[in-house]
Every structure is written in structure tokens, then in C-alpha cells.
Design an enzyme around this catalytic site. Structure first.
Site, PDB file in Angstrom:
ATOM      1  CE  LYS A 127       6.856 -12.808 -18.243  1.00  0.00           C
ATOM      2  NZ  LYS A 127       5.794 -13.738 -18.316  1.00  0.00           N
ATOM      3  CD  GLU A 187       4.646 -11.468 -21.736  1.00  0.00           C
ATOM      4  OE1 GLU A 187       3.528 -10.949 -21.905  1.00  0.00           O
ATOM      5  OE2 GLU A 187       4.912 -12.188 -20.769  1.00  0.00           O
ATOM      6  NE  ARG A 215       4.149   1.684  -1.532  1.00  0.00           N
ATOM      7  CZ  ARG A 215       5.230   0.935  -1.296  1.00  0.00           C
ATOM      8  NH1 ARG A 215       6.278   1.049  -2.082  1.00  0.00           N
ATOM      9  NH2 ARG A 215       5.254   0.064  -0.316  1.00  0.00           N
ATOM     10  CG  HIS A 265       8.789 -37.237 -31.269  1.00  0.00           C
ATOM     11  ND1 HIS A 265       8.771 -38.536 -31.741  1.00  0.00           N
ATOM     12  CD2 HIS A 265       9.151 -37.338 -29.954  1.00  0.00           C
ATOM     13  CE1 HIS A 265       9.058 -39.381 -30.786  1.00  0.00           C
ATOM     14  NE2 HIS A 265       9.290 -38.691 -29.673  1.00  0.00           N
ATOM     15  CD1 TRP A 271      -2.135  -5.737  -3.310  1.00  0.00           C
ATOM     16  CD2 TRP A 271      -2.823  -4.477  -5.015  1.00  0.00           C
ATOM     17  NE1 TRP A 271      -2.297  -6.562  -4.381  1.00  0.00           N
ATOM     18  CE2 TRP A 271      -2.715  -5.825  -5.447  1.00  0.00           C
ATOM     19  CE3 TRP A 271      -3.228  -3.521  -5.928  1.00  0.00           C
ATOM     20  CZ2 TRP A 271      -3.012  -6.216  -6.742  1.00  0.00           C
ATOM     21  CZ3 TRP A 271      -3.521  -3.909  -7.223  1.00  0.00           C
ATOM     22  CH2 TRP A 271      -3.414  -5.238  -7.627  1.00  0.00           C
ATOM     23  CE  LYS A 296       0.077  -7.352 -14.849  1.00  0.00           C
ATOM     24  NZ  LYS A 296       1.228  -8.302 -15.011  1.00  0.00           N
ATOM     25  CD  GLU A 329       6.049 -17.319 -17.587  1.00  0.00           C
ATOM     26  OE1 GLU A 329       5.075 -17.773 -18.209  1.00  0.00           O
ATOM     27  OE2 GLU A 329       6.116 -16.123 -17.246  1.00  0.00           O
ATOM     28  CB  CYS A 383      -0.870   0.026   1.246  1.00  0.00           C
ATOM     29  SG  CYS A 383      -1.911  -1.426   1.423  1.00  0.00           S
ATOM     30  CG  ASN A 433       2.750  -1.124   2.955  1.00  0.00           C
ATOM     31  OD1 ASN A 433       2.083  -2.035   2.483  1.00  0.00           O
ATOM     32  ND2 ASN A 433       3.998  -0.872   2.569  1.00  0.00           N
ATOM     33  N   GLY A 434       1.294  -3.457   5.105  1.00  0.00           N
ATOM     34  CA  GLY A 434       1.907  -4.702   5.576  1.00  0.00           C
ATOM     35  C   GLY A 434       0.863  -5.658   6.107  1.00  0.00           C
TER      36      GLY A 434
HETATM   37  C1  AGP Z   1       2.088 -12.923 -18.890  1.00  0.00           C
HETATM   38  O1  AGP Z   1       3.353 -12.274 -18.873  1.00  0.00           O
HETATM   39  C2  AGP Z   1       1.040 -12.142 -19.634  1.00  0.00           C
HETATM   40  N1  AGP Z   1       0.909 -10.833 -19.097  1.00  0.00           N
HETATM   41  C3  AGP Z   1      -0.282 -12.902 -19.779  1.00  0.00           C
HETATM   42  O2  AGP Z   1       0.008 -14.166 -20.336  1.00  0.00           O
HETATM   43  C4  AGP Z   1      -1.077 -13.140 -18.470  1.00  0.00           C
HETATM   44  O3  AGP Z   1      -0.410 -14.087 -17.665  1.00  0.00           O
HETATM   45  C5  AGP Z   1      -2.464 -13.695 -18.844  1.00  0.00           C
HETATM   46  O4  AGP Z   1      -3.127 -12.711 -19.616  1.00  0.00           O
HETATM   47  C6  AGP Z   1      -3.321 -14.078 -17.632  1.00  0.00           C
HETATM   48  O5  AGP Z   1      -3.570 -12.939 -16.859  1.00  0.00           O
HETATM   49  P1  AGP Z   1      -4.250 -13.170 -15.401  1.00  0.00           P
HETATM   50  O6  AGP Z   1      -3.277 -13.973 -14.599  1.00  0.00           O
HETATM   51  O7  AGP Z   1      -4.488 -11.796 -14.852  1.00  0.00           O
HETATM   52  O8  AGP Z   1      -5.519 -13.939 -15.605  1.00  0.00           O
END
Ligand code: AGP
Length: 621
Positions: A498, A501, A27, A517, A77, A616, A494, A2, A103-104
Site C-alpha cells: 500500500k 504503490e 457505482r 538473517h 454492479w 487497476k 500488504e 448500483c 440497489n442492495g
Molecule cells: C493492490 O493494491 C494492487 N492494485 C494490485 O496488487 C492488485 O491487487 C493485483 O493487481 C491483483 O488484482 P486482482 O485482484 O484484480 O486480480
């Protein structure tokens, strides 16, 4: 995480508080509030707070005059209690004499609340913070005759800090001591601002820079009394001391990132603390694993005969890691599904099916829809989310919160590692309730998770330069391949996600056993292959796969366990990982791949925190 802001001085407090909250909104932003002492003869403690973004608070303040020179502000938060007006900070004691922002996490707030309720205290909110306000009020005594002003409140705070457990930064204002602010910290940041004719406090320097660059960071178990004339710091027994005093040379933008060039790098480095916070309070008073919210009879867990995990993107990869932990410890079959596919394939769901929905935001439409479909089919749904009160959590039968704090960068990092940890807690809860592990065995495994932040800290301290150099080597590759086996597969996926993206490089993860394969046809001279080859029951197989791709010209970057002397004979570059239980390794192996992707994106001049085409939170199908 927070945001806290405080001001005492000759000027008007409210604009300082609101501007400070605006710089701290990254935050936490699910609710906000301010408290100002108004009037001079007999100061009145005024509190205005609202759920929602800062704009909601600004709207509420438009009709209210809060003129005063002492005040506190908070942007939240949530970790305990949904984001509502009632749960928003500041919180006040029963008599409305003092207000607190926090905060905490107070680990022993439940037992303290029970004591206070037994003493007749009535609480309005579900928060641990309101318990703090009541505890300070109970400890506050009128100052002894002749005592210096501003001593009753600070003495009460010192007593409370000697009593409570947890990580926190707090600040208080009291209408009976109208010329002071009092603050203290343990494990959560709090910085003080020395200004001309004023003193300020903030969760970080971003809230102070507009007024002063002469700051003093409190250290653990220190308490401060702030007045317009200056700041006095003591320890918990009243002995004078001082924080870490320094001059800030950052601009506002850098300050919000706490000196990191991007939120993504800041959030990568927040992972040890985020994991520690996520593990706080996971054992109940009987030493048994406990979830945050359970709205079904835990005995039903014993009748579960199938588990589905549904999620998207990085959260889906966390589900792939959880599959191994749940099957190994709880002895029940797990299928991990892409949420957007799940409900359209007409899955077999019964009241004995458990569906685990993972979503950092708790607002991803695909995952919410999958969870709703499961509930329509009378399956039980457990949500794993980073946002208290998010849509997904409200529609679930049980919830485990990751306590990673706001994740600002589009590329998910600390949410991912805390999801794996939260899913580990779920796996142990299932094993405990299904009696496939004894309670003490569950506690032993939980202790292994609790050791991860230390391993992660040491991992983050090394490899930085090596990974930056490796990132430059792969930055002009036509194609980057990631391979692993067992728990290395989700990390291969993953690591590829990373990289693609945020750097826009073409990257793909494969089960290492699948290379022969088809994918091995992609290997050409110098093509980079990242191999997750840490210690475990498939280690030898991965080493063989490394030899296969190396023989065809690949340049191999291998992740290996510290002390492993075999991998380096077959790889061009080796990044070493601390030796932890095989089921916990993904929390560590993913981090060098996060850092590798970060440096590649920086090297290529990409918009690291907000990469093209991405959002996001994806709230469309
Ligand atoms: C991951 O780096 C991406 N931002 C994206 O794959 C994300 O994980 C996905 O959209 C799921 O989001 P969520 O966890 O908020 O559901």
C-alpha cells in the site's frame, strides 16, 4: 452497489436519466437500463436495457424514441445473476404494468420466489429484483373508490417492505399511476431532489446536483411518493414523516466520492458495509455454510489432499491470510503461490487438488492463466472475485463473490478485507464438508466474522489524526520496514505494498523472525519500522523483535490489541486494534496501514487514486 436515478416533472425524462446514470457509473457499470412512461392518453411502460457500459445503452436508445416525463434509470454492479441484458434493471412485473430498479440484496428472495412460482408467476431473470417486481404487483390492488391517486402503488411497496429482509433502495414507476414515482429504502442510500416543477431520486447526490441542491435523504423504512408538484414521505404504515433535508454544497467530482477527497479514502470507509454485504446469506436453510456457486459434488471436498492458492499483489496477501484459516479449521495443507510463477514451475496437480484463485477484477491474466492450467490438470478451481460473471468466475468450478461494490482506486482496500472474509467462509465450508468442524462450530466462527463490521466502524472512528501525524513522520524516510509473525506477515507485506504503490516510498515487509538473517542491517537511527504486535501465540516473539530493532535506533510504530500494556513500553507509537479471534485480526490490522499509506501519499502530493505506472486491472502477462 448500483446506481439508481428517477425523474418526474414537466421536462423530458430520458436526458435527465442518462446524464444521471453517467454521474453514477462509478457505482456500477456491468449493465444499465431505463424505463419511461410514454404517451399521455394511455401511457405505455417502455424499458430499454443492455449489458455492458452505459455506451451500450446509449447505442440501443439511439434507434428508440422514449419521450415522456416520468422515468427510472439504473446502472448495475451484479451481486445475483450475471451481467446480461436479461438481468439488467429495470425489471417489470409479468403484466408489464410496473417497473422497478433496486440497489442492495434481498436476503429472503429465494423463499419469496418459490411462493410466487407456486402461484404461477414466471420469471425471466435470476435476480432478486425481479422477485420484488412480482411481489409489488401481487400486493398492488386497484385503489379503493375515492382513494387519492398514486396510493395503490405506494401501499403495495409499504406491504412489500414489511415482508422482505435485507438491505435495499428501490424505486418504481407504474403506467396505471402515470404521474408518480414511488421509492423506499432500508440500509442502502436513497436521496430525493426537490426541484422547480420536478422531483428526482438518486442513489446519491451526484445524480441530482445538475437539477437541484435541495435534497432529502430517506432514512430506513421510509417511503416516498414523488410528483411534479413535490414529495411526500411516510413510514411503512403510511404515517407522514420526513427524511434528512439539507442543501448540497459539493461539486460533481466530490459528490461521486460522496464528499471524500479520494475514492481510496471512501473505499477504506466502505469496508464495514462491504464486509457485512459479503457475509449476507452465507448459511443455507439448514444452517450450513453455502457458497455462491458450486459446480462440483461437495463430497469431492472430502477427497481433497492439497490446496493451492494463486493470486497477485494484494489478492496474494489475502491468500496468505487464508492459508492459516484453512489449515487450522479444515486440516488440509495449503500452499500460496504468486500466480505468474505457478504454472511455470510445473506444480503437482491431481483431481484431489483444490486450487483457489483470488482476483478482485476476475480479469487478471496471470491468475486466469494459473487457474486454467490447474483445470487442465483436472484440479478443481474455486474463484474468489468481486465481479459477477468475470472471466475467472466463468472458468471456475465454484465461486464465492465478495460484495464490495466497484473498487475505483487502483490501491485495493475493501476488496482485500472482503477477500479475507470470503476466504474465511471458504475455510469454514471446507471444514464443514470435511467434517473437521461441526456445523454449529462453523456457525460460531461465522458469527465472529459477522461482528467484524462493528469493530471496523469503531476502529475507523479513532486513530485518524494519529495516523496522519505518523504518515508525515515517515514521508521523508529513505526506507520503511514492516514486520510481523504468523498472520502479521501478510499484513506486513500488504502494508508495505500500500505504502509503496501510492506514495512511491521504498517499503518492504518481512517476517519478523527473518530480521536477524539480514534485513536488520538496514536499520539505522530513526528508521521507521511498523510492527504488527497484536495478541496471539507469537505476540511475545514480536515484542522481542521490536526490542531488537529499537536497540539499533529504529522508530517503532506498533499495532497492538486494545488493553495490551506491554507493547507501549517498547514502541515509540502504538495504534490499538479491537480484540478479535487471532485468525480474524488481519481484517482489522490492515486498516490503519491503509490509512497510513493514504495520508503519506496525500502529504507527498501523489495521485492517490491513480498512482503512476499502475493499472487497476492487469490484463497482460
Ligand atoms: C493492490 O493494491 C494492487 N492494485 C494490485 O496488487 C492488485 O491487487 C493485483 O493487481 C491483483 O488484482 P486482482 O485482484 O484484480 O486480480
Amino acid at each position: 452497489m448500483c446506481g439508481i436515478i428517477g425523474y418526474v416533472g414537466g421536462g423530458d425524462a430520458l436526458p435527465v436519466l442518462m446524464n444521471g446514470l453517467a454521474t453514477l457509473e462509478y457505482r456500477g457499470y456491468d449493465s444499465a437500463g431505463v424505463s419511461v412512461l410514454t404517451g399521455s392518453a394511455r401511457p405505455e411502460l417502455r424499458v430499454v436495457k443492455r449489458a455492458g457500459k452505459l455506451a451500450a445503452l446509449e447505442g440501443a436508445l439511439a434507434d428508440v424514441g422514449l419521450a415522456g416525463t416520468v422515468g427510472l434509470g439504473h446502472t448495475r454492479w451484479a451481486t445475483h445473476g450475471e451481467p446480461t441484458d436479461r438481468n439488467a434493471h429495470p425489471h417489470v412485473d409479468e403484466d408489464g404494468d410496473l417497473a422497478i430498479v433496486h440497489n442492495g440484496i434481498i436476503e429472503n428472495f429465494v423463499e419469496i420466489k418459490e411462493e410466487l412460482v407456486a402461484d404461477g408467476v414466471e420469471f425471466l431473470s435470476e435476480t432478486d429484483t425481479e422477485v420484488l417486481a412480482a411481489l409489488v404487483a401481487r400486493h398492488r390492488r386497484e385503489p379503493a373508490d375515492g382513494a387519492a391517486p398514486g396510493t395503490a402503488l405506494v401501499e403495495a411497496l409499504r406491504a412489500v417492505m414489511r415482508r422482505v429482509d435485507g438491505q435495499f433502495a428501490v424505486a418504481l414507476v407504474d403506467r396505471r399511476e402515470p404521474d408518480v414515482l414511488v421509492a423506499g429504502r432500508r440500509g442502502a442510500p436513497l436521496v430525493l431532489g426537490h426541484a422547480d416543477g420536478a422531483s428526482l431520486l438518486s442513489s446519491d447526490v451526484a445524480g441530482l446536483i445538475a437539477h437541484t441542491r435541495d435534497v432529502e435523504a430517506l432514512t430506513d423504512d421510509q417511503v416516498a411518493v414523488l410528483t411534479a408538484e413535490g414529495i411526500a414521505v411516510t413510514d411503512l404504515h403510511g404515517e407522514p414523516t420526513s427524511g434528512q433535508r439539507f442543501t448540497v454544497d459539493w461539486d460533481i467530482d466530490a459528490a461521486e466520492k460522496q464528499g471524500y477527497p479520494h475514492f481510496m479514502l471512501k473505499e477504506i470507509h466502505e469496508q464495514p458495509q462491504a464486509i457485512a454485504d459479503t457475509l449476507v446469506g452465507r448459511l443455507d436453510g439448514d444452517g450450513r455454510i453455502a457458497l455462491d456457486e458450486v459446480r462440483f459434488d461437495a463430497a469431492d471436498i472430502r477427497t481433497v489432499d492439497k490446496v493451492y492458492i494463486v493470486a497477485c499483489g494484494t489478492s496474494y496477501h489475502a491468500g496468505l491470510v487464508a492459508k492459516h484459516a484453512i489449515e487450522h479449521w479444515a486440516g488440509v495443507g495449503v500452499e500460496v503461490e504468486i500466480a505468474s510463477e505457478f504454472r511455470y514451475r510445473d506444480p503437482i496437480l491431481t483431481p484431489h487438488t483444490l486450487v483457489v484463485a483470488i482476483s478482485q477484477s476476475g480479469e487478471t491474466t496471470d491468475t486466469i492463466a494459473a487457474a486454467a492450467h490447474a483445470r487442465d490438470q483436472r484440479a478443481k478451481v474455486v474463484a474468489i472475485s468481486n465481479v459477477v460473471g468475470s472471466t475467472l468466475t466463468r472458468e471456475a468450478d465454484a465461486v464465492i463473490y465478495t460484495r464490495a461494490g466497484p473498487e475505483i482506486a487502483v490501491a485495493s482496500t475493501k476488496a482485500f478485507t472482503t477477500q479475507i472474509v470470503a476466504l474465511g467462509v471458504l475455510a469454514l465450508f471446507l471444514a464443514q464438508e470435511r467434517r473437521t468442524l461441526f456445523p454449529e462450530e462453523c456457525r460460531d466462527q461465522l458469527a465472529r466474522y459477522e461482528a467484524l463490521p462493528g469493530h471496523l466502524e469503531s476502529l475507523l472512528e479513532v486513530n485518524g489524526d494519529q495516523l496522519a501525524g505518523l504518515a508525515e513522520r515517515i514521508a521523508d524516510a529513505a526506507y520503511v520496514m514492516f514486520i510481523g509473525r504468523h498472520n502479521g506477515v501478510p499484513i506486513a507485506y500488504e502494508g508495505a505494498l500500500k505504502l509503496k504503490e501510492i506514495s512511491y516510498l521504498h517499503a518492504e515487509g518481512f517476517p519478523a523472525g527473518e530480521m536477524k538473517h539480514g534485513p536488520i542491517a538496514l536499520i539505522d537511527e530513526g528508521g521507521p519500522v511498523v510492527a504488527i504486535a497484536t495478541r496471539g501465540h507469537v505476540h511475545g516473539k514480536v515484542v522481542s523483535n521490536i526490542q531488537e530493532v529499537r536497540a539499533r535506533g529504529a522508530e517503532v510504530i506498533a499495532l497492538a490489541t486494545e488493553g495490551d500494556t506491554t507493547v507501549k513500553a517498547h514502541a515509540d507509537h502504538v495504534v490499538y486494534i479491537p480484540d478479535v479471534h487471532e485468525l480474524l485480526t488481519p481484517v482489522l490490522t490492515v486498516v490503519p496501514l491503509q490509512v497510513l499509506a493514504y495520508h503519506a501519499a496525500v502529504h507527498l502530493g501523489r495521485d492517490v487514486d491513480q498512482p503512476r505506472n499502475l493499472a487497476k486491472t492487469v490484463t497482460v502477462e
